[in-house]
Design a protein around this motif. Structure first.
Motif, mmCIF file in Angstrom:
data_model
loop_
_atom_site.group_PDB
_atom_site.id
_atom_site.type_symbol
_atom_site.label_atom_id
_atom_site.label_comp_id
_atom_site.label_asym_id
_atom_site.label_seq_id
_atom_site.Cartn_x
_atom_site.Cartn_y
_atom_site.Cartn_z
ATOM 1 N N SER A 1 43.096 38.459 52.467
ATOM 2 C CA SER A 1 44.210 39.016 51.703
ATOM 3 C C SER A 1 44.419 38.248 50.393
ATOM 4 O O SER A 1 44.425 37.015 50.380
ATOM 5 C CB SER A 1 45.479 38.956 52.554
ATOM 6 O OG SER A 1 46.562 39.503 51.859
ATOM 7 N N GLY A 2 44.551 38.987 49.310
ATOM 8 C CA GLY A 2 44.793 38.384 48.008
ATOM 9 C C GLY A 2 43.558 38.085 47.186
ATOM 10 O O GLY A 2 43.662 37.676 46.032
ATOM 11 N N LYS B 1 41.927 32.690 40.476
ATOM 12 C CA LYS B 1 41.643 32.738 41.914
ATOM 13 C C LYS B 1 40.223 32.336 42.289
ATOM 14 O O LYS B 1 39.918 32.219 43.468
ATOM 15 C CB LYS B 1 41.894 34.152 42.441
ATOM 16 C CG LYS B 1 43.333 34.584 42.361
ATOM 17 C CD LYS B 1 43.482 35.968 42.946
ATOM 18 C CE LYS B 1 44.906 36.442 42.870
ATOM 19 N NZ LYS B 1 45.083 37.752 43.471
ATOM 20 N N TRP B 2 39.339 32.107 41.326
ATOM 21 C CA TRP B 2 37.924 31.966 41.653
ATOM 22 C C TRP B 2 37.634 30.844 42.636
ATOM 23 O O TRP B 2 36.728 30.958 43.461
ATOM 24 C CB TRP B 2 37.072 31.847 40.389
ATOM 25 C CG TRP B 2 37.162 30.538 39.677
ATOM 26 C CD1 TRP B 2 38.016 30.207 38.665
ATOM 27 C CD2 TRP B 2 36.359 29.381 39.904
ATOM 28 N NE1 TRP B 2 37.799 28.920 38.262
ATOM 29 C CE2 TRP B 2 36.783 28.393 38.997
ATOM 30 C CE3 TRP B 2 35.314 29.093 40.783
ATOM 31 C CZ2 TRP B 2 36.215 27.133 38.951
ATOM 32 C CZ3 TRP B 2 34.738 27.833 40.741
ATOM 33 C CH2 TRP B 2 35.189 26.874 39.828
#
Length: 152
Positions: free
Chosen positions: A39-40, A71-72
């Protein structure tokens, strides 16, 4: 490598993903796009190798695209190797040296720098291979019957 403008219906990152996926077939990898490992997070390309290796490739079409990606690093725990895929005009000095680098266009790609290998735990690998298989199956079914299959 070719100009990305030959497929106007696809966004620049999607064109890079297509070239990466084509090139990875030459290394005996199969790939899916826009897979959600958890999730996300949604990876641009996840590739599965002949020995079960899992690579994640994030496609960046511009400096702004890269700089807005916060987010990587969350992707690293979901793969054995991580790569950036960019076109030949991208300022590659922005990319962390401890990650892999692929130069790509809409038709092909070349691995410039291998990402370091951090092997997934067997339980995590099993989960990811299952997610990969289900994602690929849903995409194949949606291509055959687009009005029936809902988004994954």
């Amino acid at each position: 490598m070719s100009d990305l403008s030959h497929s106007p219906s696809l966004m620049p990152g999607q064109l890079l993903a297509r070239g990466v996926s084509r090139a990875l077939r030459g290394h005996d990898f199969v790939s899916v796009e826009e897979l959600v490992p958890t999730s996300g997070l949604r990876v641009d390309v996840m590739a599965l190798g002949p020995k079960g290796e899992i690579w994640i490739i994030e496609c960046k079409s511009s400096r702004a695209d890269f700089q807005s990606d916060s987010k990587w690093q969350g992707y690293l725990e979901w793969c054995d190797r991580f790569f950036w895929a960019v076109d030949s005009n991208f300022p590659t000095e922005l990319l962390p040296e401890e990650t892999g680098l692929i130069l790509a266009d809409a038709y092909d790609a070349e691995i410039i720098r291998m990402g370091p290998e951090t092997k997934l735990a067997p339980a995590r690998r099993k989960v990811m291979v299952q997610k990969f298989a289900r994602h690929a199956a849903v995409r194949a079914q949606a291509a055959r019957d687009p009005g029936f299959v809902t988004a994954f």
